[in-house]
Design a protein around this motif. Structure first.
Motif, short mmCIF file in Angstrom:
data_model
loop_
_atom_site.label_atom_id
_atom_site.label_comp_id
_atom_site.label_asym_id
_atom_site.label_seq_id
_atom_site.Cartn_x
_atom_site.Cartn_y
_atom_site.Cartn_z
N GLY A 43 -104.92 15.39 -13.90
CA GLY A 43 -104.92 16.84 -13.80
C GLY A 43 -106.08 17.49 -14.52
O GLY A 43 -106.72 18.41 -13.98
N THR A 44 -106.37 17.05 -15.73
CA THR A 44 -107.48 17.64 -16.49
C THR A 44 -108.80 17.43 -15.78
O THR A 44 -109.61 18.36 -15.63
CB THR A 44 -107.53 17.04 -17.90
OG1 THR A 44 -106.30 17.32 -18.59
CG2 THR A 44 -108.69 17.62 -18.69
N GLY A 45 -109.03 16.21 -15.33
CA GLY A 45 -110.27 15.92 -14.61
C GLY A 45 -110.36 16.66 -13.30
O GLY A 45 -111.43 17.14 -12.91
N ASN A 46 -109.22 16.79 -12.59
CA ASN A 46 -109.21 17.53 -11.33
C ASN A 46 -109.67 18.97 -11.56
O ASN A 46 -110.47 19.51 -10.79
CB ASN A 46 -107.81 17.54 -10.73
CG ASN A 46 -107.34 16.17 -10.29
OD1 ASN A 46 -108.14 15.27 -10.05
ND2 ASN A 46 -106.02 16.00 -10.20
N ALA A 47 -109.13 19.59 -12.60
CA ALA A 47 -109.47 20.98 -12.89
C ALA A 47 -110.93 21.13 -13.26
O ALA A 47 -111.61 22.07 -12.83
CB ALA A 47 -108.58 21.52 -14.01
N GLN A 48 -111.44 20.19 -14.06
CA GLN A 48 -112.84 20.27 -14.47
C GLN A 48 -113.77 20.12 -13.28
O GLN A 48 -114.76 20.85 -13.14
CB GLN A 48 -113.13 19.19 -15.51
CG GLN A 48 -112.44 19.43 -16.85
CD GLN A 48 -112.57 18.25 -17.81
OE1 GLN A 48 -112.92 17.13 -17.40
NE2 GLN A 48 -112.30 18.49 -19.07
N ARG A 49 -113.47 19.17 -12.40
CA ARG A 49 -114.33 18.95 -11.23
C ARG A 49 -114.26 20.13 -10.27
O ARG A 49 -115.28 20.51 -9.66
CB ARG A 49 -113.93 17.65 -10.54
CG ARG A 49 -114.33 16.39 -11.31
CD ARG A 49 -113.99 15.13 -10.54
NE ARG A 49 -112.55 14.89 -10.48
CZ ARG A 49 -111.87 14.18 -11.39
NH1 ARG A 49 -112.49 13.65 -12.43
NH2 ARG A 49 -110.56 14.00 -11.27
N ALA A 50 -113.06 20.70 -10.11
CA ALA A 50 -112.93 21.86 -9.22
C ALA A 50 -113.73 23.04 -9.73
O ALA A 50 -114.47 23.70 -8.97
CB ALA A 50 -111.46 22.23 -9.08
N GLU A 51 -113.62 23.33 -11.02
CA GLU A 51 -114.38 24.44 -11.59
C GLU A 51 -115.88 24.21 -11.44
O GLU A 51 -116.63 25.13 -11.07
CB GLU A 51 -114.02 24.62 -13.07
CG GLU A 51 -114.79 25.75 -13.73
CD GLU A 51 -114.46 25.95 -15.20
OE1 GLU A 51 -115.24 26.63 -15.89
OE2 GLU A 51 -113.42 25.42 -15.65
N ALA A 52 -116.32 22.99 -11.71
CA ALA A 52 -117.75 22.70 -11.62
C ALA A 52 -118.26 22.86 -10.19
O ALA A 52 -119.36 23.39 -9.96
CB ALA A 52 -118.03 21.28 -12.11
N ALA A 53 -117.47 22.42 -9.20
CA ALA A 53 -117.88 22.53 -7.80
C ALA A 53 -118.01 23.99 -7.39
O ALA A 53 -118.97 24.38 -6.70
CB ALA A 53 -116.89 21.82 -6.90
N VAL A 54 -117.07 24.83 -7.81
CA VAL A 54 -117.12 26.25 -7.45
C VAL A 54 -118.28 26.92 -8.18
O VAL A 54 -118.97 27.78 -7.61
CB VAL A 54 -115.78 26.94 -7.76
CG1 VAL A 54 -115.87 28.45 -7.52
CG2 VAL A 54 -114.67 26.34 -6.91
N ARG A 55 -118.52 26.55 -9.43
CA ARG A 55 -119.66 27.12 -10.15
C ARG A 55 -120.98 26.83 -9.42
O ARG A 55 -121.87 27.69 -9.36
CB ARG A 55 -119.71 26.57 -11.58
CG ARG A 55 -118.73 27.23 -12.53
CD ARG A 55 -118.91 26.72 -13.96
NE ARG A 55 -118.01 27.40 -14.87
CZ ARG A 55 -118.28 28.54 -15.49
NH1 ARG A 55 -119.45 29.14 -15.28
NH2 ARG A 55 -117.42 29.08 -16.32
N ARG A 56 -121.12 25.62 -8.88
CA ARG A 56 -122.34 25.29 -8.16
C ARG A 56 -122.50 26.16 -6.91
O ARG A 56 -123.61 26.60 -6.59
CB ARG A 56 -122.34 23.80 -7.78
CG ARG A 56 -122.59 22.87 -8.96
CD ARG A 56 -122.88 21.46 -8.49
NE ARG A 56 -121.72 20.82 -7.90
CZ ARG A 56 -120.83 20.09 -8.57
NH1 ARG A 56 -120.97 19.93 -9.89
NH2 ARG A 56 -119.82 19.52 -7.95
N LEU A 57 -121.40 26.40 -6.23
CA LEU A 57 -121.47 27.27 -5.06
C LEU A 57 -121.86 28.69 -5.45
O LEU A 57 -122.72 29.31 -4.81
CB LEU A 57 -120.13 27.27 -4.32
CG LEU A 57 -119.71 25.99 -3.62
CD1 LEU A 57 -118.31 26.13 -3.05
CD2 LEU A 57 -120.70 25.64 -2.51
N LEU A 58 -121.23 29.21 -6.48
CA LEU A 58 -121.52 30.57 -6.90
C LEU A 58 -122.97 30.70 -7.38
O LEU A 58 -123.63 31.73 -7.12
CB LEU A 58 -120.56 31.00 -8.01
CG LEU A 58 -119.08 31.08 -7.60
CD1 LEU A 58 -118.22 31.40 -8.82
CD2 LEU A 58 -118.87 32.12 -6.51
N ALA A 59 -123.47 29.68 -8.05
CA ALA A 59 -124.87 29.71 -8.50
C ALA A 59 -125.83 29.74 -7.33
O ALA A 59 -126.96 30.24 -7.45
CB ALA A 59 -125.16 28.50 -9.39
#
Length: 307
Positions: free
Chosen positions: A95-111
């Motif tokens: 769960g922790t890793g899932n959340a971290q990877r999801a946030e990072a993926a969305v941050r890349r899109l927003l950037a």
């Protein structure tokens, strides 16, 4: 042979997207933060693939008239720059890793100035997705859901699907929350309802939405705001979308949901969206998957028309 993309869109990874004119990316996030005993919601991990697979049949109707849109069916090359960014990797045990990877993926899109349209996954997925907007407020959040999702914790887990809206309401970039479609019984206690109202959230039952109408709800939304839509499939009537673990009689019709999405596009600036809580193993003739495909198409068309 590569996996099918949503509506046959071109494939891309978040790293492939270059900063430029704002585009849109379909992003699958199959795994969220699970509970020790996840139950039927564990099957939500199969939803992104099922939704993409069901979209393939519609992709063959490119150029045909879409009566829901009163115009040609929205297809790649219709004016929006849309790609399918694939799935965020994850597992049911992390769960922790899932959340971290999801946030990072969305941050890349927003950037990359790209609007994410997320295919979940259970309803814990919007928590890391919204965290990616930490420096991009103020943000208005519309939750469309049968359930309040406002528990502080369940079984010691504070970021599971029963706590989504409490965690989101706590985020500094989120300045307004409307929770629409509420009905039946779920994880919320009366104290959770009181807490949501005390935080300033507007709670709209499915009955109130039916009686007052979608235009009434749209008038309650902040005009011109940057908006994120968190759409849990159980907001819909089970006759429309049976593939959910939290069935409850009543709910929004397909037409109400489509009109609501289109109306938010007209009134607000769409910053992103997430469609969650579909369990493909519970589907009937892939009906629920088709409904998600069509709702995403309605949202994309609304974004295009508001440009």
């Amino acid at each position: 042979m590569s996996d099918p993309t949503f509506l046959g869109l071109p494939s891309a990874t978040p790293e492939d997207l270059a900063t430029g004119d704002a585009g849109i990316a379909i992003l699958g996030i199959p795994h969220g933060v699970p509970y020790p005993t996840p139950g039927l919601t564990a099957g939500c991990a199969d939803a992104p693939a099922a939704i993409r697979a069901r979209s393939q049949r519609l992709s063959r109707f490119a150029g045909h008239h879409d009566f829901d849109l009163d115009g040609p069916m929205l297809i790649p090359g219709s004016g929006l720059r849309i790609v399918d960014a694939g799935d965020v990797p994850g597992s049911a045990e992390d769960g922790t890793g899932n959340a971290q990877r999801a946030e990072a993926a969305v941050r890349r899109l927003l950037a990359a100035a790209t609007v994410p349209i997320v295919l979940g996954g259970d309803d814990s997925v919007p928590i890391p997705v919204l965290r990616a907007y930490a420096e991009r407020g103020p943000l208005f959040v519309l939750q469309v859901d049968a359930h309040l999702d406002y528990r502080d914790e369940v079984a010691g887990v504070r970021e599971g699907y029963s706590s989504t809206m409490r965690r989101i309401t706590e985020m500094g970039q989120v300045t307004r929350v409307v929770q629409a479609g509420l009905r039946g019984v779920g994880s919320a206690r009366s104290s959770d309802v009181a807490d949501a109202r005390a935080a300033g959230n507007l709670l709209v039952s499915a009955r109130a939405l039916r009686e007052q109408g979608v235009p009434w709800l749209l008038e309650a939304l902040p005009a011109g705001a940057s908006a994120f839509i968190a759409f849990d499939l159980d907001a819909l009537d089970p006759a429309v979308a049976p593939a959910v673990s939290g069935l409850s009689p009543g709910g929004l019709t397909y037409e109400e949901a489509g009109d609501l999405l289109a109306g938010v596009c007209s009134r607000c600036s769409i910053a992103g969206a997430a469609f969650t809580e579909m369990v493909p193993a519970l589907d009937v003739n892939a009906l629920s998957a088709l409904v998600v495909v069509r709702l995403v198409m309605r949202l994309l068309a609304g974004i295009e028309r508001a440009r």
